[in-house]
Design a protein around this motif. Sequence first.
Motif, PDB file in Angstrom:
ATOM      1  N   LEU A  76      -3.099  -2.116 -22.303  1.00  0.00           N
ATOM      2  CA  LEU A  76      -2.879  -0.864 -23.015  1.00  0.00           C
ATOM      3  C   LEU A  76      -3.145   0.323 -22.099  1.00  0.00           C
ATOM      4  O   LEU A  76      -2.411   1.306 -22.116  1.00  0.00           O
ATOM      5  N   ARG A  80      -0.377   3.283 -20.970  1.00  0.00           N
ATOM      6  CA  ARG A  80      -0.666   4.713 -21.127  1.00  0.00           C
ATOM      7  C   ARG A  80      -0.670   5.438 -19.789  1.00  0.00           C
ATOM      8  O   ARG A  80      -0.309   6.609 -19.721  1.00  0.00           O
ATOM      9  N   GLU A 109       4.170  -0.968 -25.078  1.00  0.00           N
ATOM     10  CA  GLU A 109       3.001  -0.524 -25.826  1.00  0.00           C
ATOM     11  C   GLU A 109       2.809  -1.375 -27.083  1.00  0.00           C
ATOM     12  O   GLU A 109       1.686  -1.744 -27.425  1.00  0.00           O
ATOM     13  N   ALA A 112       1.252  -4.577 -25.992  1.00  0.00           N
ATOM     14  CA  ALA A 112      -0.154  -4.403 -25.639  1.00  0.00           C
ATOM     15  C   ALA A 112      -1.013  -4.206 -26.884  1.00  0.00           C
ATOM     16  O   ALA A 112      -2.132  -4.729 -26.972  1.00  0.00           O
ATOM     17  N   LEU A 113      -0.505  -3.446 -27.854  1.00  0.00           N
ATOM     18  CA  LEU A 113      -1.251  -3.246 -29.092  1.00  0.00           C
ATOM     19  C   LEU A 113      -1.385  -4.543 -29.879  1.00  0.00           C
ATOM     20  O   LEU A 113      -2.425  -4.811 -30.488  1.00  0.00           O
ATOM     21  N   GLN A 116      -4.043  -6.544 -28.245  1.00  0.00           N
ATOM     22  CA  GLN A 116      -5.354  -5.986 -28.581  1.00  0.00           C
ATOM     23  C   GLN A 116      -5.763  -6.403 -29.991  1.00  0.00           C
ATOM     24  O   GLN A 116      -6.906  -6.776 -30.229  1.00  0.00           O
TER      25      GLN A 116
END
Length: 128
Positions: A76, A80, A109, A112-113, A116
């Motif tokens: 993440l 960013r 993204e 990656a989210l 997570q």
Amino acid sequence: MTSIRQIEANRANAKRSTGPRTMPGKVRSSRNALRHGLATSCKPDAPTFAAAIRAGLGCEIGPETAAAVADAKCELWRVRLVRHALLAALGGDPVGDVARRLEALERYERSALAAQKRAFRSLSSARV
């Protein structure tokens, strides 16, 4: 199977390929790592980061769970970082080009989210 003639032709073509020769071409090719999908090497040391996560939580979790959380956070962070670089380049590039790249970055993204979220779920199940 590749023939000898094709191999020789490929070698001859490779000798002519020297990369960009002009300064704008060199500048443009230097940003290929950002343009082609997050091939950046500036990433925190994941094992050290995982150890810091384990120490910061103050509870017993497995090294696999801490490594999963650390990897998800690192991914993440990379996404960013690339977004920040694209927004910084907004002054020099056409707006449509940067907007297209930012839109393509959303896929990374989301991935990656999701990683997570999975890591946090495994973390919460490990703490119970």
